[in-house]
Design a protein around this motif. Structure first.
Motif, PDB file in Angstrom:
ATOM      1  N   UNK A   1      12.398  -5.292  -2.428  1.00 49.89           N
ATOM      2  CA  UNK A   1      11.941  -6.530  -1.799  1.00 49.89           C
ATOM      3  C   UNK A   1      10.877  -6.227  -0.752  1.00 49.89           C
ATOM      4  N   UNK A   2      10.208  -5.083  -0.921  1.00 49.03           N
ATOM      5  CA  UNK A   2       9.130  -4.716  -0.022  1.00 49.03           C
ATOM      6  C   UNK A   2       9.634  -4.354   1.355  1.00 49.03           C
ATOM      7  N   UNK A   3       8.699  -4.248   2.306  1.00 48.76           N
ATOM      8  CA  UNK A   3       9.056  -4.020   3.694  1.00 48.76           C
ATOM      9  C   UNK A   3       9.931  -2.816   3.914  1.00 48.76           C
ATOM     10  N   UNK A   4      11.065  -3.012   4.604  1.00 47.30           N
ATOM     11  CA  UNK A   4      11.983  -1.931   4.925  1.00 47.30           C
ATOM     12  C   UNK A   4      12.535  -1.265   3.668  1.00 47.30           C
ATOM     13  N   UNK A   5      12.645  -2.017   2.577  1.00 41.08           N
ATOM     14  CA  UNK A   5      13.136  -1.421   1.327  1.00 41.08           C
ATOM     15  C   UNK A   5      12.246  -0.264   0.887  1.00 41.08           C
ATOM     16  N   UNK A   6      10.936  -0.454   0.991  1.00 37.84           N
ATOM     17  CA  UNK A   6       9.996   0.590   0.586  1.00 37.84           C
ATOM     18  C   UNK A   6      10.178   1.832   1.448  1.00 37.84           C
ATOM     19  N   UNK A   7      10.309   1.632   2.762  1.00 35.40           N
ATOM     20  CA  UNK A   7      10.503   2.763   3.664  1.00 35.40           C
ATOM     21  C   UNK A   7      11.785   3.509   3.316  1.00 35.40           C
TER      22      UNK A   7
ATOM     23  N   UNK B   1       0.829  -1.205   0.000  1.00 38.29           N
ATOM     24  CA  UNK B   1       0.000   0.000   0.000  1.00 38.29           C
ATOM     25  C   UNK B   1       0.865   1.258   0.000  1.00 38.29           C
ATOM     26  N   UNK B   2       1.881   1.273   0.848  1.00 36.89           N
ATOM     27  CA  UNK B   2       2.797   2.414   0.909  1.00 36.89           C
ATOM     28  C   UNK B   2       3.526   2.601  -0.412  1.00 36.89           C
ATOM     29  N   UNK B   3       3.984   1.521  -0.987  1.00 35.58           N
ATOM     30  CA  UNK B   3       4.682   1.603  -2.266  1.00 35.58           C
ATOM     31  C   UNK B   3       3.785   2.122  -3.377  1.00 35.58           C
ATOM     32  N   UNK B   4       2.527   1.719  -3.367  1.00 38.84           N
ATOM     33  CA  UNK B   4       1.569   2.161  -4.387  1.00 38.84           C
ATOM     34  C   UNK B   4       1.343   3.664  -4.295  1.00 38.84           C
ATOM     35  N   UNK B   5       1.204   4.171  -3.080  1.00 39.60           N
ATOM     36  CA  UNK B   5       0.911   5.591  -2.885  1.00 39.60           C
ATOM     37  C   UNK B   5       2.111   6.473  -3.216  1.00 39.60           C
TER      38      UNK B   5
ATOM     39  N   UNK C   1      12.044   7.402   1.914  1.00 38.30           N
ATOM     40  CA  UNK C   1      12.846   8.395   2.633  1.00 38.30           C
ATOM     41  C   UNK C   1      13.908   9.012   1.733  1.00 38.30           C
ATOM     42  N   UNK C   2      14.500   8.201   0.851  1.00 40.72           N
ATOM     43  CA  UNK C   2      15.501   8.729  -0.074  1.00 40.72           C
ATOM     44  C   UNK C   2      14.856   9.663  -1.083  1.00 40.72           C
ATOM     45  N   UNK C   3      13.677   9.316  -1.584  1.00 36.63           N
ATOM     46  CA  UNK C   3      12.974  10.156  -2.548  1.00 36.63           C
ATOM     47  C   UNK C   3      12.534  11.479  -1.932  1.00 36.63           C
ATOM     48  N   UNK C   4      11.998  11.402  -0.722  1.00 28.31           N
ATOM     49  CA  UNK C   4      11.351  12.570  -0.128  1.00 28.31           C
ATOM     50  C   UNK C   4      12.317  13.472   0.631  1.00 28.31           C
ATOM     51  N   UNK C   5      13.286  12.868   1.331  1.00 28.94           N
ATOM     52  CA  UNK C   5      14.175  13.655   2.184  1.00 28.94           C
ATOM     53  C   UNK C   5      15.629  13.663   1.714  1.00 28.94           C
ATOM     54  N   UNK C   6      15.944  12.849   0.708  1.00 31.26           N
ATOM     55  CA  UNK C   6      17.317  12.798   0.235  1.00 31.26           C
ATOM     56  C   UNK C   6      18.240  11.963   1.097  1.00 31.26           C
ATOM     57  N   UNK C   7      17.669  11.223   2.042  1.00 29.65           N
ATOM     58  CA  UNK C   7      18.490  10.353   2.895  1.00 29.65           C
ATOM     59  C   UNK C   7      18.938   9.140   2.081  1.00 29.65           C
ATOM     60  N   UNK C   8      20.170   8.733   2.243  1.00 31.36           N
ATOM     61  CA  UNK C   8      20.647   7.548   1.534  1.00 31.36           C
ATOM     62  C   UNK C   8      19.919   6.311   2.036  1.00 31.36           C
ATOM     63  N   UNK C   9      19.468   5.514   1.077  1.00 32.96           N
ATOM     64  CA  UNK C   9      18.711   4.308   1.433  1.00 32.96           C
ATOM     65  C   UNK C   9      19.518   3.387   2.330  1.00 32.96           C
ATOM     66  N   UNK C  10      20.832   3.328   2.096  1.00 26.28           N
ATOM     67  CA  UNK C  10      21.679   2.459   2.910  1.00 26.28           C
ATOM     68  C   UNK C  10      21.680   2.843   4.372  1.00 26.28           C
TER      69      UNK C  10
END
Length: 212
Positions: free
Chosen positions: A143-149, A79-83, A153-162
């Motif tokens: 892979x869903x889950x934490x990956x989506x979060x 759901x989060x990924x879709x939005x 965060x990287x898209x919206x705030x520029x934080x590195x996904x790693x």
């Protein structure tokens, strides 16, 4: 005669998008490598981070199949990924999750590890999982889950996904401390650091625009 004028190159080069066939090949390869890495980690007795690590911990405690647990836990994150990323991202992520679940079920049938050094298996397993996840992220999937979060965060705030995944992974390692001996927790923490180092170095905002 006038002096030759310097030609200013286009400051915004064209982004070479992946084709559908390239995405499919990459996702199959990435999920297979990740499944192999998770199998090594499980064989070492360690846990890894993210949703995969959480499910791996649950599977070690319950003996339920990793593939089935992984699919069930990831459903709410769709759901989060879709939005935030749209239907294409969700469809690609669902494909990756299903592929990883299938490959995870096949690993013990195709390969047995009778003797394995736990430190080597944990570190190599996390390295393989990090490389596989990097391939998946760079092809507009997860892979869903934490990956989506982490991606949101990287898209919206520029934080590195790693870095985001490293913080979330630390939570999983803390949870594992309630059921695992200190040596296993330390080994798991070292493995998680290896996995996320791959992402921190290779997957950051602006470095690979074709994945966006």
């Amino acid at each position: 005669m006038q002096a030759d004028q310097h030609v200013v190159p286009d400051a915004t080069p064209t982004i070479a998008r992946h084709s559908f066939a390239e995405d499919v090949v990459a996702l199959v390869s990435g999920t297979l490598i990740t499944a192999f890495g998770l199998y090594l980690i499980k064989s070492s007795g360690a846990v890894t981070g993210g949703t995969a690590g959480l499910v791996l911990l649950i599977s070690q405690l319950t003996s339920w199949p990793f593939g089935l647990l992984f699919t069930a836990v990831n459903l709410p994150f769709a759901v989060l990924g879709w939005r935030r990323r749209g239907p294409r991202f969700v469809a690609s992520s669902v494909f990756s999750v299903l592929m990883l679940s299938g490959f995870s079920l096949l690993q013990p049938r195709l390969m047995t590890l009778d003797q394995v050094n736990p430190v080597y298996a944990a570190l190599l397993g996390n390295l393989a999982a990090g490389i596989g996840l990097l391939i998946i992220l760079r092809h507009h999937s997860s892979l869903g889950g934490f990956n989506v979060i982490a991606i949101v965060c990287q898209d919206r705030f520029g934080w590195r996904a790693g870095y985001v995944l490293l913080a979330l992974d630390a939570t999983v390692i803390v949870l594992s401390a309630f059921t695992a001996p200190p040596s296993t927790v330390l080994l798991s923490a070292a493995g998680v650091a290896v996995l996320n180092l791959v992402l921190v170095v290779n997957h950051r905002p602006g470095r690979y625009p074709a994945a966006l």
